[in-house]
Write a protein that holds these residues in place. Structure first.
Motif, mmCIF file in Angstrom:
data_model
loop_
_atom_site.group_PDB
_atom_site.id
_atom_site.type_symbol
_atom_site.label_atom_id
_atom_site.label_comp_id
_atom_site.label_asym_id
_atom_site.label_seq_id
_atom_site.Cartn_x
_atom_site.Cartn_y
_atom_site.Cartn_z
ATOM 1 N N VAL A 1 -2.642 8.474 9.829
ATOM 2 C CA VAL A 1 -3.101 7.898 8.219
ATOM 3 C C VAL A 1 -2.144 8.194 8.068
ATOM 4 O O VAL A 1 -0.904 9.348 7.790
ATOM 5 N N GLN A 2 -1.933 6.300 7.425
ATOM 6 C CA GLN A 2 -0.303 6.141 6.993
ATOM 7 C C GLN A 2 0.074 6.013 5.425
ATOM 8 O O GLN A 2 -1.630 5.072 4.756
ATOM 9 N N LYS A 3 1.363 5.713 5.244
ATOM 10 C CA LYS A 3 0.858 4.967 3.037
ATOM 11 C C LYS A 3 1.845 3.821 3.470
ATOM 12 O O LYS A 3 3.360 3.866 3.878
ATOM 13 N N THR B 1 -5.762 11.825 3.111
ATOM 14 C CA THR B 1 -4.463 11.566 2.769
ATOM 15 C C THR B 1 -3.478 11.695 3.659
ATOM 16 O O THR B 1 -3.621 11.891 5.130
ATOM 17 N N PRO B 2 -2.414 11.279 3.616
ATOM 18 C CA PRO B 2 -1.390 10.914 4.058
ATOM 19 C C PRO B 2 -0.778 11.822 5.225
ATOM 20 O O PRO B 2 -0.473 12.832 4.676
ATOM 21 N N THR C 1 -3.240 3.790 1.238
ATOM 22 C CA THR C 1 -4.182 4.869 2.571
ATOM 23 C C THR C 1 -4.467 4.015 3.333
ATOM 24 O O THR C 1 -5.645 3.501 3.133
ATOM 25 N N ASP D 1 1.954 1.653 -1.129
ATOM 26 C CA ASP D 1 1.239 2.459 -1.394
ATOM 27 C C ASP D 1 0.300 3.070 -0.834
ATOM 28 O O ASP D 1 -0.543 3.368 -1.470
#
Length: 390
Positions: free
Chosen positions: A55-57, A354-355, A307, A305
């Motif tokens: 999971v990326q931000k 969550t990231p 998610t 930013d």
């Protein structure tokens, strides 16, 4: 001896029965397998092979996709403004013509004759004016010997001839204009379409049939639509500068050109709930062509930013959207999620993840909450926490 034989047979039968009972107890009894299994210990459940991705931000660009039609920036149907016979066609179909370039010639002889006639009429009136001026000067030199009526009459004649020369100038200008119209020239720079007349045809200024259509392709425009609920975001983005627009082929596989949003229509189409937009592209390589259907993407805004997860991680159920993540024990955990945007194979998750978490992107059909999984990490970013191979 006779008494010992029955005893011997009884002992043999007893031995065989004992051996059979022992074998049944060891190998045939249902408890035998349990005993062997108990001796070996409990079996470890097999891991489900899955693919995972982090999971990326990241900053996520929000595009509005739609369908559009390419239109010439300017399109002109060239028609003649005088009547006559076509003497010459000076362009080639499909040619890029420049503004002012000769396209066709119409027989100029009738208009040249009219011009010459107007010039001759002016010369005649100029001679009459010169004579009238001389007569006026002679009358004025006579002084009291010339009547006032004669002088006034001569002045009137001079004024009339002066006005006649002005009318002659206007007639000459009109005749010259009509003669110039026999040379049909390109009003804009663009691509010439199919020729609609041939040499020898009689053309008429009152007819709607043109000589050729010219479309300006550098730059070129694309007309497309967007949902009306996105209008506030589009208008807000326009205040900061022209919004980026990308044109693709209708299948969305090939990028054709990049341009800028130029115009937002002045009203919303209430029947469809959409707003018409116009984008302009430089089109130096002529990748866009008038009348072509294209797929468009309008960059409305960029989410900072956000998610983001791959689309393959998002699963659907009767209770809504969910995704599986893998914890440090290599076990699957289910999360209910909310997705706001999905573009180019990536989805923005507003709630539920969550990231840094690892989400399952492949093999979910075999996974249940708490299942032990064997993972193959899709991301090769060393900064991401990789789930160990099981």
């Amino acid at each position: 001896m006779k008494k010992s034989r029955p005893i011997l047979w009884i002992l043999i039968i007893a031995a065989v029965a004992s051996a059979g009972y022992y074998g049944w107890q060891k190998f045939g009894s249902p408890d035998a397998g349990k005993t062997q299994t108990a001796q070996k210990g409990p079996q470890r459940p097999s891991a489900v092979p899955v693919s995972v991705s982090p999971v990326q931000k990241v900053d996520f660009p929000v595009y509005l996709t739609g369908l559009g039609t390419v239109a010439g920036f300017n399109t002109v149907q060239v028609r003649t403004r005088v009547d006559g016979q076509i003497d010459k066609i000076a362009f080639t179909e499909g040619q890029i013509v420049k503004e002012g370039q000769l396209l066709a010639s119409i027989d100029p002889r009738p208009y040249q004759a009219t011009l010459d006639q107007a010039k001759a009429k002016k010369a005649q009136d100029e001679a009459n004016l010169a004579n009238a001026n001389l007569e006026l000067q002679r009358a004025m030199k006579l002084g009291e010997f010339a009547t006032a009526q004669r002088v006034d009459t001569q002045r009137s004649t001079v004024a009339q001839l002066t006005a006649q020369i002005a009318a002659d100038d206007a007639a000459i200008s009109n005749a010259q204009t009509q003669l110039d119209y026999t040379q049909v020239k390109a009003p804009i720079t663009g691509v010439a379409g199919l020729r609609q007349v041939d040499i020898g045809n009689i053309v008429n200024a009152s007819t709607q049939t043109g000589i050729v259509t010219i479309s300006q392709v550098e730059p070129i425009s694309v007309i497309f639509t967007a949902p009306e609920d996105q209008l506030p975001y589009i208008s807000e983005g326009q205040k900061a500068g022209a919004l980026r627009v990308i044109a693709f082929t209708t299948d969305g596989k090939k990028t054709l050109a990049e341009g800028k949003l130029a115009v937002i229509n002045n009203q919303v189409d209430t029947s469809s709930g959409t707003i018409r937009l116009k984008a302009v592209f430089e089109n130096k390589d002529h990748a866009l062509w008038p009348g072509q259907s294209v797929s468009t993407r309008l960059l409305v805004r960029t989410l900072k930013d956000a998610t983001v997860v791959p689309d393959d991680a998002v699963q659907h159920s009767t209770n809504g959207l969910y995704a599986y993540s893998v914890n440090q024990d290599n076990k699957a955990e289910v999360h209910k999620i909310k997705v706001s945007y999905s573009i180019d194979g990536r989805s923005v998750v507003d709630e539920g993840l969550t990231p840094g978490q690892q989400v399952i992107t492949g093999g979910q059909f075999k996974v249940q909450p708490g299942s032990l999984v064997s993972t193959a990490v899709a991301s090769t970013d060393p900064a991401q926490n990789k789930v160990r191979q099981e």
